[in-house]
Write an enzyme that holds these catalytic residues in place. Sequence first.
Site, PDB file in Angstrom:
ATOM      1  CE1 TYR A 104      41.756  19.396  26.645  1.00  0.00           C
ATOM      2  CE2 TYR A 104      42.290  18.381  29.146  1.00  0.00           C
ATOM      3  CZ  TYR A 104      42.842  19.780  27.934  1.00  0.00           C
ATOM      4  OH  TYR A 104      42.619  20.852  28.232  1.00  0.00           O
TER       5      TYR A 104
ATOM      6  CE  LYS B  40      45.817  20.953  26.227  1.00  0.00           C
ATOM      7  NZ  LYS B  40      45.983  22.330  25.750  1.00  0.00           N
TER       8      LYS B  40
HETATM    9  N1  NAP Z   1      40.095  25.907  31.321  1.00  0.00           N
HETATM   10  C1  NAP Z   1      40.923  24.978  31.850  1.00  0.00           C
HETATM   11  O1  NAP Z   1      40.539  24.344  32.749  1.00  0.00           O
HETATM   12  C2  NAP Z   1      42.442  24.722  31.395  1.00  0.00           C
HETATM   13  C3  NAP Z   1      43.396  23.736  31.677  1.00  0.00           C
HETATM   14  C4  NAP Z   1      44.555  23.719  31.601  1.00  0.00           C
HETATM   15  C5  NAP Z   1      44.276  23.712  30.151  1.00  0.00           C
HETATM   16  N2  NAP Z   1      43.874  24.787  29.525  1.00  0.00           N
HETATM   17  C6  NAP Z   1      44.392  24.695  27.642  1.00  0.00           C
HETATM   18  O2  NAP Z   1      44.331  26.523  27.810  1.00  0.00           O
HETATM   19  C7  NAP Z   1      44.585  26.408  26.804  1.00  0.00           C
HETATM   20  C8  NAP Z   1      43.036  27.228  26.645  1.00  0.00           C
HETATM   21  O3  NAP Z   1      41.289  26.789  27.268  1.00  0.00           O
HETATM   22  P1  NAP Z   1      40.068  27.529  26.903  1.00  0.00           P
HETATM   23  O4  NAP Z   1      40.116  26.854  28.724  1.00  0.00           O
HETATM   24  O5  NAP Z   1      40.885  28.873  27.192  1.00  0.00           O
HETATM   25  O6  NAP Z   1      39.378  27.217  26.163  1.00  0.00           O
HETATM   26  P2  NAP Z   1      38.230  28.311  25.173  1.00  0.00           P
HETATM   27  O7  NAP Z   1      37.281  28.710  26.588  1.00  0.00           O
HETATM   28  O8  NAP Z   1      36.907  27.121  24.990  1.00  0.00           O
HETATM   29  O9  NAP Z   1      38.498  28.612  24.089  1.00  0.00           O
HETATM   30  C9  NAP Z   1      39.663  27.797  23.106  1.00  0.00           C
HETATM   31  C10 NAP Z   1      40.013  28.326  22.412  1.00  0.00           C
HETATM   32  O10 NAP Z   1      40.280  27.861  20.961  1.00  0.00           O
HETATM   33  C11 NAP Z   1      39.904  28.135  20.100  1.00  0.00           C
HETATM   34  N3  NAP Z   1      39.825  26.690  18.742  1.00  0.00           N
HETATM   35  C12 NAP Z   1      39.174  26.126  19.507  1.00  0.00           C
HETATM   36  N4  NAP Z   1      39.356  25.166  18.247  1.00  0.00           N
HETATM   37  C13 NAP Z   1      40.063  25.655  17.333  1.00  0.00           C
HETATM   38  C14 NAP Z   1      40.336  25.470  16.074  1.00  0.00           C
HETATM   39  N5  NAP Z   1      39.460  24.085  15.391  1.00  0.00           N
HETATM   40  N6  NAP Z   1      40.556  26.541  15.446  1.00  0.00           N
HETATM   41  C15 NAP Z   1      41.793  27.764  15.770  1.00  0.00           C
HETATM   42  N7  NAP Z   1      40.410  27.458  17.335  1.00  0.00           N
HETATM   43  C16 NAP Z   1      40.582  26.759  17.659  1.00  0.00           C
HETATM   44  C17 NAP Z   1      38.560  29.040  20.457  1.00  0.00           C
HETATM   45  O11 NAP Z   1      38.687  30.234  19.008  1.00  0.00           O
HETATM   46  P3  NAP Z   1      36.542  29.796  18.487  1.00  0.00           P
HETATM   47  O12 NAP Z   1      36.205  28.638  19.046  1.00  0.00           O
HETATM   48  O13 NAP Z   1      36.592  30.891  17.412  1.00  0.00           O
HETATM   49  O14 NAP Z   1      37.994  28.702  16.833  1.00  0.00           O
HETATM   50  C18 NAP Z   1      39.062  29.747  21.809  1.00  0.00           C
HETATM   51  O15 NAP Z   1      39.478  30.841  21.327  1.00  0.00           O
HETATM   52  C19 NAP Z   1      43.589  25.180  25.884  1.00  0.00           C
HETATM   53  O16 NAP Z   1      44.768  24.643  24.966  1.00  0.00           O
HETATM   54  C20 NAP Z   1      43.291  24.509  27.326  1.00  0.00           C
HETATM   55  O17 NAP Z   1      43.290  22.994  26.861  1.00  0.00           O
HETATM   56  C21 NAP Z   1      42.463  25.212  30.203  1.00  0.00           C
END
Ligand code: NAP
Length: 232
Positions: A148, A152
Amino acid sequence: MALVTGASRGIGRAIAVALAEQGAALAITARSADALEALARELRSSGATAEPFVADLRDAAAIERLAAAVDARFGRLDVLVNNAGVGHFAPLSDTSLAMWDELMALNARAPFLLCRAFVAQLRRAAPGTIVNLASVVGIRGYPGQAAYGASKHALVGLSRALTEELLGERVRVHTICPGGTATDMLRQARPDLDPGDAIQPHEIAELVVFLVTRTGNALIDQVQLRRAAAAP
Ligand SMILES: NC(=O)c1ccc[n+]([C@@H]2O[C@H](COP(=O)([O-])OP(=O)(O)OC[C@H]3O[C@@H](n4cnc5c(N)ncnc54)[C@H](OP(=O)(O)O)[C@@H]3O)[C@@H](O)[C@H]2O)c1
């Protein structure tokens, strides 16, 4: 007019809602058609323009189709938010090639393909804005997160280079590096953490609104967000 990837839940959903509240027309994309349709209905009921586009961003051809469909529907793009991402967290020996490939395909390759597919529309908007959702894991190393973290770090590298490359074309590129944020992904990665203590998705959405609406000469290229309370 803004495109938000990964808008079906979590941080992307919060960003889409916040941008719509600012009056932006929204193109929202993810794989989950039902969740996208529900969000589009919710945004429209508040008077916003919102169009769902179902796409699997691991598929390069799907990204080309998305760019063509957004161009046909809206004819412009002011803001591209590369938020969609996946988290697989495991020690090195338990990290499969399939996990590595999916992380790279969605977290690193898709933002590259999306920036490339939409840059002509963003140049037409001049100023256009790209916001890339990386992570603190794209800046530092964490145990159990090598693959991961590599994906990133790749996104941070792409984003930093594009910040410089596109500046002269009046396309600003911002990199957001959040720590643990209360979404499904955090619940999967850190079941030991209380989501109530984590960064909340709306806090990242507020930052996106600030970045894409501010004017002036200063470029805020990278922002790191951490939990105010120390992690255990
Ligand atoms: N949560 C954290 O702690 C955190 C911290 C730092 C950075 N981030 C980053 O922030 C971003 C959003 O994270 P989140 O926590 O909101 O994640 P999440 O709740 O798991 O949501 C992920 C989103 O990405 C979409 N997605 C997943 N696989 C996909 C695919 N193959 N094609 C198109 N869309 C896809 C999902 O929609 P579908 O499943 O409907 O496709 C969902 O809308 C990510 O890039 C993550 O790495 C998160």
